[in-house]
Design an enzyme around this catalytic site. Sequence first.
Site, short mmCIF file in Angstrom:
data_model
loop_
_atom_site.label_atom_id
_atom_site.label_comp_id
_atom_site.label_asym_id
_atom_site.label_seq_id
_atom_site.Cartn_x
_atom_site.Cartn_y
_atom_site.Cartn_z
N SER A 1 -30.04 14.86 -2.44
CA SER A 1 -30.33 13.43 -2.51
C SER A 1 -29.26 12.63 -1.75
CB SER A 1 -30.45 13.01 -3.97
OG SER A 1 -31.09 11.77 -4.10
N ASP B 1 -42.52 13.87 -3.71
CA ASP B 1 -41.23 13.40 -4.20
C ASP B 1 -41.33 11.91 -4.47
OD1 ASP B 1 -38.58 12.54 -4.54
OD2 ASP B 1 -37.79 13.97 -3.08
N HIS C 1 -38.11 15.81 -7.22
CA HIS C 1 -36.93 15.49 -6.42
C HIS C 1 -35.80 16.50 -6.62
CE1 HIS C 1 -34.49 12.83 -4.02
NE2 HIS C 1 -33.59 12.64 -4.98
#
Length: 269
Positions: free
Chosen positions: A95, A218, A246
């Site tokens: 991320s 996602d 995610h």
Amino acid sequence: MRKVTERNNVTVTGKGEKTIILAHGFGCDQGMWRYMVPLLKEDYRLVLFDYVGAGKSDIGAYESSKYNTLHGYVKDVLDIIDELQLENIIFIGHSISAMIGMLASIKRPGCFEKLVMIGPSARYLNDSDGYYGGFEQSDIIELLDMMEMNFAGWASYMAPIVMDGSQNPSLTKELEESFASTAPWIAREFAEVTFFSDHRPSLSKADTPTLIIQCSNDSIVPIEAGEYLHTHLKNSTFYLMEAKGHYPHISQPEETGEIIREFLKHHQR
């Protein structure tokens, strides 16, 4: 001043000649890599850590003035590299850590051999120039307000969305607990830095060979954001997983590990 390894709760495991740094995402800590560690530690030396404010890091080292941009987190990554005297690093970032790793590689290109980005985004907000990041500014403001008014409620609301909780109820609960364990004010500041950042201008400066791993569904990072990165990052490889959510390194560690191993094997220096 506490040592960097204590400040960021650095742990080292594995027995390979090459070093992988595993950098967790927002609301998590290094424990989120525990399903990946067994898949990598036989072939690589692994360095794990917690960002200041997360996990067992030194929360007393947190300064809003330092961490009001990603560059404060970048400096901590470079501090870890310096203290452990690391070279030819493979940096795996989940991320927002994907951008932290990229920015670190721009500052110290000689230290980084490869980057692996899991669920990355250069900008989470949609832009009037046609860029699609997945969120409107009003969405993020609403999210930040929720964190401020009812942090536990925010954690229980977000976890199933980002984890694809209908298929992973136990993992969803674990993620909720991870979110809730972070100091609320630090989590909110990190969220603001994350979701309002725009690192598209830095993409042209990065040239470290990079693997971009994107999940098929996602809720945080749309496929368009991953494709944008692939288009604008030199030496990048794009892989679209069948996994949803995610956090594929948690929900689908075997598939994620295989993708990473294949990339590292075929992109040897």
